[in-house]
Design a protein around this motif. Structure first.
Motif, short mmCIF file in Angstrom:
data_model
loop_
_atom_site.label_atom_id
_atom_site.label_comp_id
_atom_site.label_asym_id
_atom_site.label_seq_id
_atom_site.Cartn_x
_atom_site.Cartn_y
_atom_site.Cartn_z
N ARG A 123 0.94 -1.15 0.17
CA ARG A 123 -0.05 -0.02 -0.01
C ARG A 123 0.83 1.43 -0.12
N GLU A 124 2.19 1.05 0.54
CA GLU A 124 3.01 2.35 0.75
C GLU A 124 3.58 2.57 -0.90
N GLU A 125 3.28 2.09 -1.77
CA GLU A 125 3.59 2.18 -3.15
C GLU A 125 2.85 3.04 -3.80
N ILE A 126 1.70 3.44 -3.16
CA ILE A 126 0.45 4.31 -3.86
C ILE A 126 0.64 5.56 -3.41
N VAL A 127 0.90 6.75 -4.14
CA VAL A 127 0.94 7.95 -3.69
C VAL A 127 -0.19 8.73 -4.46
N GLY A 181 -5.29 11.94 -8.68
CA GLY A 181 -4.36 11.00 -9.42
C GLY A 181 -3.62 9.97 -8.89
N VAL A 182 -2.76 9.22 -9.52
CA VAL A 182 -2.04 8.26 -8.73
C VAL A 182 -0.57 8.13 -9.22
N MET A 183 0.40 8.16 -8.36
CA MET A 183 1.71 7.58 -8.87
C MET A 183 2.09 6.42 -8.15
N TYR A 184 2.05 5.38 -8.88
CA TYR A 184 2.36 4.08 -8.26
C TYR A 184 4.09 4.20 -8.28
N GLY A 185 4.55 3.76 -7.34
CA GLY A 185 6.40 3.64 -7.43
C GLY A 185 6.67 2.35 -6.56
N ARG A 186 7.65 1.86 -7.22
CA ARG A 186 8.07 0.60 -6.25
C ARG A 186 8.90 1.00 -4.99
N LYS A 187 8.40 0.13 -3.87
CA LYS A 187 8.67 0.81 -2.58
C LYS A 187 10.12 1.01 -2.47
N GLU A 188 11.05 -0.03 -2.85
CA GLU A 188 12.45 0.32 -2.58
C GLU A 188 13.00 1.47 -3.31
N LEU A 189 12.28 1.95 -4.27
CA LEU A 189 12.71 3.54 -4.95
C LEU A 189 12.26 4.46 -4.21
N LEU A 190 10.95 4.40 -3.99
CA LEU A 190 10.07 5.47 -3.24
C LEU A 190 10.86 5.65 -1.86
N ASP A 191 11.23 4.71 -1.22
CA ASP A 191 11.99 4.78 0.08
C ASP A 191 13.12 5.59 0.06
N MET A 192 13.72 5.52 -1.12
CA MET A 192 15.12 6.21 -1.35
C MET A 192 15.00 7.74 -1.80
N GLU A 195 8.35 14.80 9.39
CA GLU A 195 8.55 14.07 10.70
C GLU A 195 8.75 15.25 11.73
N GLU A 196 9.58 15.74 11.61
CA GLU A 196 10.12 16.97 12.65
C GLU A 196 10.26 18.01 11.92
N VAL A 197 9.85 19.36 12.29
CA VAL A 197 10.41 20.52 11.64
C VAL A 197 11.12 21.44 12.72
N SER A 198 12.36 22.11 12.23
CA SER A 198 13.00 22.63 13.20
C SER A 198 13.55 23.91 12.57
N LEU A 199 13.57 24.90 13.18
CA LEU A 199 14.41 26.24 12.69
C LEU A 199 15.79 26.19 12.69
N THR A 200 16.27 25.26 13.78
CA THR A 200 17.85 25.28 14.08
C THR A 200 18.51 24.03 13.61
N GLU A 201 17.72 22.88 13.90
CA GLU A 201 18.07 21.54 13.16
C GLU A 201 17.45 21.15 11.80
N GLU A 202 18.18 20.34 11.47
CA GLU A 202 17.70 19.89 10.01
C GLU A 202 16.18 19.41 10.08
N THR A 203 15.22 19.56 9.39
CA THR A 203 14.06 19.14 9.22
C THR A 203 14.20 17.59 8.74
N THR A 204 13.17 16.73 9.17
CA THR A 204 13.24 15.34 8.98
C THR A 204 11.98 15.11 8.18
N PHE A 205 11.71 14.06 7.20
CA PHE A 205 10.56 13.59 6.52
C PHE A 205 9.92 12.51 6.94
N ASN A 206 8.56 12.59 6.77
CA ASN A 206 7.83 11.49 6.89
C ASN A 206 8.28 10.18 5.82
N SER A 207 7.63 9.10 6.10
CA SER A 207 8.10 8.02 5.36
C SER A 207 7.28 8.10 3.99
#
Ligand code: PMP
Length: 407
Positions: A85-89, A234-245, A257-269
């Motif tokens: 299911r994580e391959e469906i954007v 619309g839909v973008m299917y992408g192979r999981k191993e690619l999307l994860d990278m 995932e975390e937004v910071s003004l002083t540290e690096e912002t991190t992203f959701n999966s």
């Protein structure tokens, strides 16, 4: 099995209206399909009773809307036979999905001198994003020319593939010629070369079953509005191993995932990393209903019905004097033609007077128009609600145009 679609047709309220004192004959489904009552009603019900912003909501409506949206992700996964299911954007449509791949995968996996192969029959949506990448990071767009009958020669592809080819991006079905490309064989050739593949399924998903695992593609994209669903989804299917990278492309809420003004912002999966901002929840839910509509009819019936309709359209159109059909006659859903040397715009305008809606112009495929040395073409496109009466009206309309302007 009887090839009768009268019950299906009645489910489309747009088709019940008159245009220029005649019952509308809608032959422009490749541009956008009409919507069955159940899709309209489902979207309406969402806004009436269930509307809420999704994700992170603690209240009942928000949790419910999130669940409904994520259920459609599962539904699309099954529809495309994706492995996860994580391959469906969810995207805004095919154009947005291709831009996502170009900007995220492109930035990650391509650099100066790397090549993307596209075909000469692509919609501008699968040309321009790669040209923009050409300008921004110095990749090269390599064009796989089409044969005069509108098909692709696999030997030509063999010559084009090289160790520089990072991606092959092509349409499953041409939105002009209706050519069904042998994507499985094409993907196999790309895979042998270590090249990733993107298939533009905008014109395919309403006509035939798509199994992304059987195809072996890396990306498969489509628009909801061309499969009886709402616009703006619309839909973008992408192979999981690619999307994860792949890095995010658009930034904003929900993709972090975390937004910071002083540290690096991190992203959701993935896939949420690629869905910045408030999503089009009503669109997603309408898309789910549209997919259920198609699944309930079944692709066995859809393909049998539509290929029968296409065969009679080709047969009847070939009786119209001075009419030239473009491309091989092995077509799905879409048929492009010109009438003598008449400008397509004139033909389309006359047909509109008879209540027949076709599309005219370059169909967002200017390179293909150049290939055929025409300023534009007339295009009739079919969906499950069309019938032989529609074809009769189209051909009679064309014969009247011929009598008026060419005889
Ligand atoms: N690719 C193809 C083959 C198409 O037919 C279309 C729509 N005409 C698109 C891409 C673009 O789709 P959208 O406008 O829904 O993003």
């Amino acid at each position: 099995m009887s090839l009768d679609n009268s019950d299906i047709r009645l489910q489309f309220p747009t088709l019940l209206q008159e245009v220029n004192h005649r019952t509308l004959v809608y032959l422009d489904s490749a541009a956008t399909s009409q919507k069955p009552n159940r899709v309209i009603e489902r979207t309406d019900a969402f806004y009436r009773n269930q509307n809420a912003a999704v994700h992170r909501g603690v209240h009942h409506l928000s949790a419910k809307a999130t669940e409904m949206m994520e259920d459609v992700r599962d539904q699309v996964k099954t529809f495309l036979n994706a492995a996860n299911r994580e391959e469906i954007v969810f995207t805004h449509g095919t154009t947005h999905a291709i831009n996502l791949v170009a900007n995220s995968f492109g930035q990650m996996a391509m650099g100066l001198g790397d090549e993307v192969i596209i075909t000469e029959m692509e919609h501008h949506a699968n040309i321009v994003p790669w040209q923009l990448l050409e300008k921004s990071i110095g990749i090269k767009v390599v064009v796989w020319r089409v044969e005069s009958d509108g098909t692709l020669n696999l030997d030509t592809l063999r010559d084009l593939l090289s160790d520089k080819t990072k991606l092959l991006a092509l349409t499953h079905i041409s939105n002009v010629l209706g050519t069904v490309n042998p994507v499985k064989e094409i993907i196999e050739l790309a895979q042998i070369n270590g090249t990733k593949t993107l298939i533009d399924g905008a014109q395919a998903v309403m006509h035939q079953r798509v199994d992304v695992q059987a195809l072996g593609c890396d990306f498969y994209v489509f628009s909801g509005h061309k499969i009886y669903g709402p616009t703006g989804i619309g839909v973008m299917y992408g192979r999981k191993e690619l999307l994860d990278m792949m890095p995010p492309w658009e930034g904003g809420g929900a993709m972090i995932e975390e937004v910071s003004l002083t540290e690096e912002t991190t992203f959701n999966s993935a896939p949420w990393r690629f869905e910045a901002g408030s999503p089009n929840v009503a669109g997603v839910i309408g898309l789910g209903e549209a997919i259920s509509f198609v699944e309930e009819i079944g692709f066995d019936f859809i393909q049998r019905y539509e290929s029968n309709l296409m065969a009679s359209a080709i047969q009847r159109l070939s009786q119209v004097p001075d009419l030239q059909i473009y491309g091989s006659l092995n077509k799905s859903g879409v048929l492009a033609f010109n009438l003598g040397d008449l400008h397509p715009y004139d033909v389309g305008s006359f047909l509109d007077r008879y209540g027949v809606a076709i599309r005219t112009g370059h169909h967002c495929a200017m390179p293909l128009m150049k290939r055929y040395r025409v300023p534009g073409m007339c295009r009739a496109s079919f969906a499950i609600y069309n019938n032989k009466e529609d074809i009769k009206s189209l051909c009679e309309g064309l014969e009247r145009v011929h009598a008026l302007l060419l005889s």
